[in-house]
Write a protein that holds these residues in place. Sequence first.
Motif, PDB file in Angstrom:
ATOM      1  N   THR A 276       0.799  -1.229   0.000  1.00  0.00           N
ATOM      2  CA  THR A 276       0.000   0.000   0.000  1.00  0.00           C
ATOM      3  C   THR A 276       0.824   1.268   0.000  1.00  0.00           C
ATOM      4  O   THR A 276       0.352   2.312  -0.409  1.00  0.00           O
ATOM      5  CB  THR A 276      -0.948   0.037   1.203  1.00  0.00           C
ATOM      6  OG1 THR A 276      -0.163  -0.069   2.388  1.00  0.00           O
ATOM      7  CG2 THR A 276      -1.939  -1.110   1.145  1.00  0.00           C
ATOM      8  N   THR A 277       2.051   1.234   0.451  1.00  0.00           N
ATOM      9  CA  THR A 277       2.845   2.457   0.547  1.00  0.00           C
ATOM     10  C   THR A 277       4.008   2.511  -0.411  1.00  0.00           C
ATOM     11  O   THR A 277       4.649   3.531  -0.565  1.00  0.00           O
ATOM     12  CB  THR A 277       3.413   2.634   1.963  1.00  0.00           C
ATOM     13  OG1 THR A 277       4.410   1.625   2.185  1.00  0.00           O
ATOM     14  CG2 THR A 277       2.336   2.517   3.006  1.00  0.00           C
TER      15      THR A 277
ATOM     16  N   ASN B 108      -1.080   7.666  -0.401  1.00  0.00           N
ATOM     17  CA  ASN B 108      -1.929   6.976  -1.387  1.00  0.00           C
ATOM     18  C   ASN B 108      -3.397   7.345  -1.186  1.00  0.00           C
ATOM     19  O   ASN B 108      -3.817   7.608  -0.073  1.00  0.00           O
ATOM     20  CB  ASN B 108      -1.770   5.460  -1.219  1.00  0.00           C
ATOM     21  CG  ASN B 108      -0.355   5.018  -1.562  1.00  0.00           C
ATOM     22  OD1 ASN B 108       0.264   5.543  -2.459  1.00  0.00           O
ATOM     23  ND2 ASN B 108       0.152   4.053  -0.800  1.00  0.00           N
TER      24      ASN B 108
END
Length: 347
Positions: free
Chosen positions: A16-17, A347
């Motif tokens: 996710t990062t 995000n």
Amino acid sequence: MRVNRTNAIRFILALTTGLWGAVCPQVRAADPVAIQFSLDRAIDAIAAPLVMAQASGLFSAEGLAVTISAGTSAQETIARVSSGASEMALVDINALIRHRDKEKPDAPHAKAVFVLFNQAGYSIIARKSRGIQTLADLPGKSLGVVEGDPAAKLWPAVARQNSIKTSAIKQSMINPAVREPMLSAGQVDAVTGSSYLSAINLKDRGMPADDLVLLKFADYGCEAYGVAVIVNPAFAAAKPDAVKAFVRAAIAGIHLTIKQPTLAIEQVVGRMDGGSRELELERLRAILRDNILTAEVRRNGLGGIDPVRFAKSIDQIAEDFKFQKRPAAADIFDSGFLPPLNGRLIN
């Protein structure tokens, strides 16, 4: 089961990062790099991303053994880092600017390497029932100016910028310990303070939310950044990779805190003496909304500064602080420990 859960968290963060290099388990040296990390106050929601990074194994995954300890003031904490008693710390960057100017020119100077709060929380907290809606309503009212308060130090510059004559305000110096009680009791109409400290603490004291007016300096032209991670210069020179690793883990901790604020507060409250989960969760949500996830951060990523804005913030400090030598941005902030932009974007 505990190991599997930790690995799962690291894997999710990596996806996710985009910080796979920060959280991927790798073969590391047997002895992790020890970092004594100091706060400038008692632990609370302000430190949530760093506590989350520690509790979730993000620091250890980077080969770091981080110990987080509470402090009593920004000045004391900066002095600890400058002397090497602590390798790193979290302090108000404007306190660092002032502290640096008081040190000897040849003294080792701690520098900020990561700005956690892109926007400072400096504010005036007022009572709507006393006829205050904006800063322009303050003349003729009573204002408790809190001794040593960062907001109090910038208040004269903000007042001048907004054409407010402080001589027309009934200002009195008050002790930090009586700030919330005096406003709550109606002994003053407004006080200097912080959007994520005093304003939220007043609600907890039972002051009606609809009577609170939060006048954020950032809405009135104040350019100040807020709390930042600072590092001892000798440690930064000797172990630059460890500093970079700390910053990567801190960024991952921010992402995890954004995704799981309730879990982050569970970790924070577990280290507090009688802390309130509800109060600290409200504080954390205010911090994420107003101080960390700003429009500038969404454009430029976490941790850095805008040099033009930073120069303006120095100008505002200089209106009421006589510098021995006005600092440049590079004297205060070192961007060399930040990961590339794609490792800092939200995000």
